[in-house]
Design a protein around this motif. Sequence first.
Motif, PDB file in Angstrom:
ATOM      1  N   MET A 119       0.848  -1.204   0.000  1.00  0.00           N
ATOM      2  CA  MET A 119       0.000   0.000   0.000  1.00  0.00           C
ATOM      3  C   MET A 119       0.882   1.252   0.000  1.00  0.00           C
ATOM      4  O   MET A 119       1.869   1.327   0.714  1.00  0.00           O
ATOM      5  N   LYS A 120       0.508   2.226  -0.843  1.00  0.00           N
ATOM      6  CA  LYS A 120       1.231   3.502  -0.843  1.00  0.00           C
ATOM      7  C   LYS A 120       0.181   4.600  -1.006  1.00  0.00           C
ATOM      8  O   LYS A 120      -0.470   4.690  -2.049  1.00  0.00           O
ATOM      9  N   ILE A 121      -0.004   5.373   0.011  1.00  0.00           N
ATOM     10  CA  ILE A 121      -0.964   6.478  -0.085  1.00  0.00           C
ATOM     11  C   ILE A 121      -0.182   7.790   0.026  1.00  0.00           C
ATOM     12  O   ILE A 121       0.356   8.101   1.091  1.00  0.00           O
ATOM     13  N   PRO A 122      -0.094   8.537  -1.073  1.00  0.00           N
ATOM     14  CA  PRO A 122       0.731   9.754  -1.032  1.00  0.00           C
ATOM     15  C   PRO A 122       0.042  10.884  -0.281  1.00  0.00           C
ATOM     16  O   PRO A 122      -1.186  10.887  -0.141  1.00  0.00           O
ATOM     17  N   LEU A 123       0.842  11.829   0.166  1.00  0.00           N
ATOM     18  CA  LEU A 123       0.302  13.006   0.857  1.00  0.00           C
ATOM     19  C   LEU A 123      -0.497  13.856  -0.118  1.00  0.00           C
ATOM     20  O   LEU A 123      -1.575  14.351   0.200  1.00  0.00           O
ATOM     21  N   ILE A 124       0.048  14.043  -1.299  1.00  0.00           N
ATOM     22  CA  ILE A 124      -0.608  14.850  -2.346  1.00  0.00           C
ATOM     23  C   ILE A 124      -0.131  14.335  -3.694  1.00  0.00           C
ATOM     24  O   ILE A 124       0.953  13.736  -3.779  1.00  0.00           O
ATOM     25  N   LYS A 125      -0.958  14.508  -4.730  1.00  0.00           N
ATOM     26  CA  LYS A 125      -0.537  14.113  -6.078  1.00  0.00           C
ATOM     27  C   LYS A 125      -0.757  15.306  -6.976  1.00  0.00           C
ATOM     28  O   LYS A 125      -1.901  15.785  -7.056  1.00  0.00           O
ATOM     29  N   PRO A 126       0.259  15.759  -7.643  1.00  0.00           N
ATOM     30  CA  PRO A 126       0.009  16.896  -8.546  1.00  0.00           C
ATOM     31  C   PRO A 126      -0.944  16.510  -9.677  1.00  0.00           C
ATOM     32  O   PRO A 126      -0.974  15.346 -10.104  1.00  0.00           O
ATOM     33  N   TYR A 127      -1.743  17.463 -10.127  1.00  0.00           N
ATOM     34  CA  TYR A 127      -2.734  17.217 -11.184  1.00  0.00           C
ATOM     35  C   TYR A 127      -2.026  17.337 -12.534  1.00  0.00           C
ATOM     36  O   TYR A 127      -1.951  18.407 -13.122  1.00  0.00           O
ATOM     37  N   ILE A 128      -1.447  16.237 -12.986  1.00  0.00           N
ATOM     38  CA  ILE A 128      -0.718  16.227 -14.261  1.00  0.00           C
ATOM     39  C   ILE A 128      -1.432  15.244 -15.197  1.00  0.00           C
ATOM     40  O   ILE A 128      -1.303  14.033 -15.048  1.00  0.00           O
ATOM     41  N   THR A 129      -2.211  15.803 -16.117  1.00  0.00           N
ATOM     42  CA  THR A 129      -3.025  14.988 -17.022  1.00  0.00           C
ATOM     43  C   THR A 129      -2.446  15.088 -18.443  1.00  0.00           C
ATOM     44  O   THR A 129      -1.515  15.874 -18.688  1.00  0.00           O
ATOM     45  N   ASP A 130      -3.054  14.346 -19.379  1.00  0.00           N
ATOM     46  CA  ASP A 130      -2.625  14.457 -20.784  1.00  0.00           C
ATOM     47  C   ASP A 130      -2.805  15.880 -21.295  1.00  0.00           C
ATOM     48  O   ASP A 130      -2.014  16.370 -22.091  1.00  0.00           O
ATOM     49  N   GLU A 131      -3.868  16.531 -20.801  1.00  0.00           N
ATOM     50  CA  GLU A 131      -4.105  17.917 -21.230  1.00  0.00           C
ATOM     51  C   GLU A 131      -2.919  18.807 -20.818  1.00  0.00           C
ATOM     52  O   GLU A 131      -2.456  19.640 -21.592  1.00  0.00           O
ATOM     53  N   VAL A 132      -2.414  18.600 -19.601  1.00  0.00           N
ATOM     54  CA  VAL A 132      -1.256  19.380 -19.135  1.00  0.00           C
ATOM     55  C   VAL A 132      -0.052  19.073 -20.023  1.00  0.00           C
ATOM     56  O   VAL A 132       0.643  19.980 -20.505  1.00  0.00           O
ATOM     57  N   LYS A 133       0.159  17.780 -20.266  1.00  0.00           N
ATOM     58  CA  LYS A 133       1.340  17.382 -21.058  1.00  0.00           C
ATOM     59  C   LYS A 133       1.265  17.964 -22.470  1.00  0.00           C
ATOM     60  O   LYS A 133       2.278  18.433 -23.014  1.00  0.00           O
ATOM     61  N   ASP A 134       0.063  17.956 -23.060  1.00  0.00           N
ATOM     62  CA  ASP A 134      -0.104  18.508 -24.417  1.00  0.00           C
ATOM     63  C   ASP A 134       0.264  19.988 -24.443  1.00  0.00           C
ATOM     64  O   ASP A 134       0.930  20.454 -25.367  1.00  0.00           O
ATOM     65  N   GLU A 135      -0.187  20.713 -23.427  1.00  0.00           N
ATOM     66  CA  GLU A 135       0.083  22.158 -23.418  1.00  0.00           C
ATOM     67  C   GLU A 135       1.580  22.436 -23.222  1.00  0.00           C
ATOM     68  O   GLU A 135       2.128  23.355 -23.809  1.00  0.00           O
ATOM     69  N   VAL A 136       2.222  21.614 -22.423  1.00  0.00           N
ATOM     70  CA  VAL A 136       3.670  21.787 -22.221  1.00  0.00           C
ATOM     71  C   VAL A 136       4.405  21.477 -23.528  1.00  0.00           C
ATOM     72  O   VAL A 136       5.319  22.212 -23.934  1.00  0.00           O
ATOM     73  N   LEU A 137       3.962  20.418 -24.194  1.00  0.00           N
ATOM     74  CA  LEU A 137       4.599  20.060 -25.483  1.00  0.00           C
ATOM     75  C   LEU A 137       4.476  21.194 -26.490  1.00  0.00           C
ATOM     76  O   LEU A 137       5.422  21.489 -27.218  1.00  0.00           O
ATOM     77  N   LYS A 138       3.291  21.824 -26.496  1.00  0.00           N
ATOM     78  CA  LYS A 138       3.084  22.938 -27.431  1.00  0.00           C
ATOM     79  C   LYS A 138       4.097  24.051 -27.170  1.00  0.00           C
ATOM     80  O   LYS A 138       4.658  24.619 -28.099  1.00  0.00           O
ATOM     81  N   VAL A 139       4.338  24.329 -25.900  1.00  0.00           N
ATOM     82  CA  VAL A 139       5.322  25.373 -25.567  1.00  0.00           C
ATOM     83  C   VAL A 139       6.711  24.925 -26.026  1.00  0.00           C
ATOM     84  O   VAL A 139       7.449  25.690 -26.659  1.00  0.00           O
ATOM     85  N   LEU A 140       7.045  23.679 -25.739  1.00  0.00           N
ATOM     86  CA  LEU A 140       8.384  23.189 -26.115  1.00  0.00           C
ATOM     87  C   LEU A 140       8.561  23.275 -27.635  1.00  0.00           C
ATOM     88  O   LEU A 140       9.606  23.698 -28.131  1.00  0.00           O
TER      89      LEU A 140
END
Length: 366
Positions: free
Chosen positions: A1-22
Amino acid sequence: MKIPLIKPYITDEVKDEVLKVLDSGFLTEGEQTRALEEAVGQYLNVSHVVAVCNCTLGLEMALRALGIGSGDEVIVPDYTYPATASVVNIVGADIVLVDVNPSNMLIDYDVIEKAITPKTKAILPVSLFGCPLDYTRLDALKKKYGIYVIEDAACSLGVKSQNQFAGSLADISVFSLHPRKFITTGEGGLVTTNKPNLAHWMNSYKHFGIGESESREKTAFVQIGTNYKLSNIQAAVGLVQMKHINKLLESRIQLAKNYKRMLLGVEGISLPEYPENGRHSFQSFCIFVEDRNRIMERLRSKGIEVQIGTYSLHMHPAFYNNQKCRVSGSVKGSEYAYHHCLTLPMYYGMTEEIQNQVVHHLVKEL
Ligand SMILES: Cc1ncc(COP(=O)(O)O)c(C=O)c1O
């Protein structure tokens, strides 16, 4: 079992927008940074948002913008992350530490007045863990003594005092976009103000002291400045998350309700008391337990990532071995929080079933 304190909200939508900038090749501060500032400004209903590379530098810049420096004193709660107080020394001013109210861990409004001297230039309260500050109390002190309020709103995107957002109430407020926060750009910060002169000064200062001009060849550097910019790459991440801020916030509020229902009345646990006339973001969900360090260790050994709340600054050498730092009055509330506050896991997508597991293991250790 691994329950993290927090998980950042990193979705495909986030990755797509970062790729566009790159792919665009425009990596430093630019279009996405401006768009993030605008989105946050509209959301908070504040006139000026200045993106910076982290909250700590944003706080330092806020103090400089208000002309605070050598010979001045700034009142800071003793129970906070060291950054809140360190920046006061960094600009050359003296830190005055005051207690927090042990029931909600916010600066104790009753003791601020006793700490005010003719040298006091500002109060730097913290809306700690996303708990709204009482601006009726802060504004009264501000008016009476002619001092500034700078809100360390590191944990407080979406927090409301009465009906207004944190970020629109102080002279200057500063948010963090560190990954412990539910809106995160990795490292990042947002400085907000309704005062155009302060925004103008800060926009210039964080950008090498640049003046306004229509073209590069007409650029004039009008003051000594620095580089606190937030890159397009980072801003793209935050911008997508801002689109979903209501969903992210509502989920935290619901998870907090679940925890409160599960923990209410459990012997050995007490819950902080939150002000009723505001909205808490539950950036951290905190409880108080007697034997905090042992419980923390046991839960971690089960894969449940729990954490302390934050620090009692007067107990650390950077502050007690410091000629430019003094403690005003008792700091018992801060010490209580430092020893007993425990932060439980909370992240978008956490189910009630997982919360039940956290509570089950926690209760077994009491
Ligand atoms: C209350 C408080 N102030 C300031 C900071 C510093 O923020 P940053 O890491 O963005 O510089 C933190 C960091 O978590 C914090 O919790």
